[in-house]
Design a protein around this motif. Structure first.
Motif, PDB file in Angstrom:
ATOM      1  N   ASP A  49       4.990  -0.762   0.430  1.00  0.00           N
ATOM      2  CA  ASP A  49       5.320  -2.059   1.259  1.00  0.00           C
ATOM      3  C   ASP A  49       5.177  -3.181   0.343  1.00  0.00           C
ATOM      4  N   GLY A  50       5.378  -3.274  -0.605  1.00  0.00           N
ATOM      5  CA  GLY A  50       5.546  -4.534  -1.586  1.00  0.00           C
ATOM      6  C   GLY A  50       4.260  -4.737  -2.359  1.00  0.00           C
ATOM      7  N   GLU A  51       3.266  -3.860  -2.351  1.00  0.00           N
ATOM      8  CA  GLU A  51       2.073  -4.149  -3.056  1.00  0.00           C
ATOM      9  C   GLU A  51       1.700  -2.861  -3.879  1.00  0.00           C
ATOM     10  N   PRO A  52       1.105  -3.443  -5.032  1.00  0.00           N
ATOM     11  CA  PRO A  52       0.957  -2.173  -6.113  1.00  0.00           C
ATOM     12  C   PRO A  52      -0.336  -1.385  -5.649  1.00  0.00           C
ATOM     13  N   VAL A  53      -0.274   0.055  -5.744  1.00  0.00           N
ATOM     14  CA  VAL A  53      -1.231   0.785  -4.925  1.00  0.00           C
ATOM     15  C   VAL A  53      -1.674   1.594  -6.152  1.00  0.00           C
ATOM     16  N   GLU A  54      -1.265   1.752  -7.179  1.00  0.00           N
ATOM     17  CA  GLU A  54      -1.506   2.932  -8.010  1.00  0.00           C
ATOM     18  C   GLU A  54      -0.664   2.560  -9.540  1.00  0.00           C
ATOM     19  N   ARG A  55      -1.398   2.833 -10.535  1.00  0.00           N
ATOM     20  CA  ARG A  55      -0.843   2.445 -12.074  1.00  0.00           C
ATOM     21  C   ARG A  55      -1.282   3.509 -12.899  1.00  0.00           C
ATOM     22  N   VAL A  56      -0.501   3.924 -13.788  1.00  0.00           N
ATOM     23  CA  VAL A  56      -0.915   5.020 -14.806  1.00  0.00           C
ATOM     24  C   VAL A  56      -0.363   4.464 -16.199  1.00  0.00           C
TER      25      VAL A  56
END
Length: 118
Positions: free
Chosen positions: A93-100
C-alpha cells in the motif's frame, strides 16, 4: 534487449519492470498493492544473478516486481538507505514494510518475504 517498462505491461506483469527514476518508483508503489523492488547497480555480479530469480518471482507471485539502479537517481540512495546491493524492498500500500540486503536470495525466500508481509 531492455526490460519492459511499467507502461508496456498490464497488472501483475510476468517479468520485472525496469524503473528509470524516483518518479517511476513512486508511481509503481502507489498503483499496485504489493510491490517488490530490487535496487541494483550495473556490474554487480550478485545483482545480475538475481535477474532470473526475480523473473520466477514475477511469474509465481501476485506482487509487481520492479528494478531500479539508484546510481541513476542519487536521492534514492539516501531515501532508502542503500548501503549495499542488491537491496530488496517490499512495499505494501505504498509503504516500505520489509527489506533484505543479504546478497543473493533464492526464489523461494523472496516469495516467502512477499507472502510473509501479505
Amino acid at each position: 534487449m531492455t526490460a519492459p517498462t511499467r507502461d508496456d505491461q498490464a497488472a501483475s506483469p510476468e517479468r520485472p519492470v525496469a524503473l528509470e527514476d524516483e518518479a517511476d518508483l513512486d508511481a509503481l508503489v502507489e498503483t499496485d498493492e504489493t510491490v517488490l523492488v530490487e535496487f541494483y547497480t550495473d556490474g554487480c555480479g550478485i545483482c545480475a544473478s538475481m535477474e532470473p530469480v526475480l523473473g520466477i518471482v514475477a511469474q509465481e507471485s501476485d506482487a509487481v516486481i520492479g528494478t531500479i539502479n539508484p546510481r541513476d537517481d542519487p536521492p534514492l540512495v539516501d531515501r532508502f538507505d542503500v548501503q549495499s546491493v542488491p537491496l530488496l524492498v517490499v512495499f505494501r500500500d505504498g509503504e516500505p514494510v520489509e527489506r533484505v540486503a543479504d546478497g543473493f536470495q533464492p526464489a523461494e525466500e523472496v516469495l516467502e518475504l512477499i507472502e510473509t508481509e501479505a
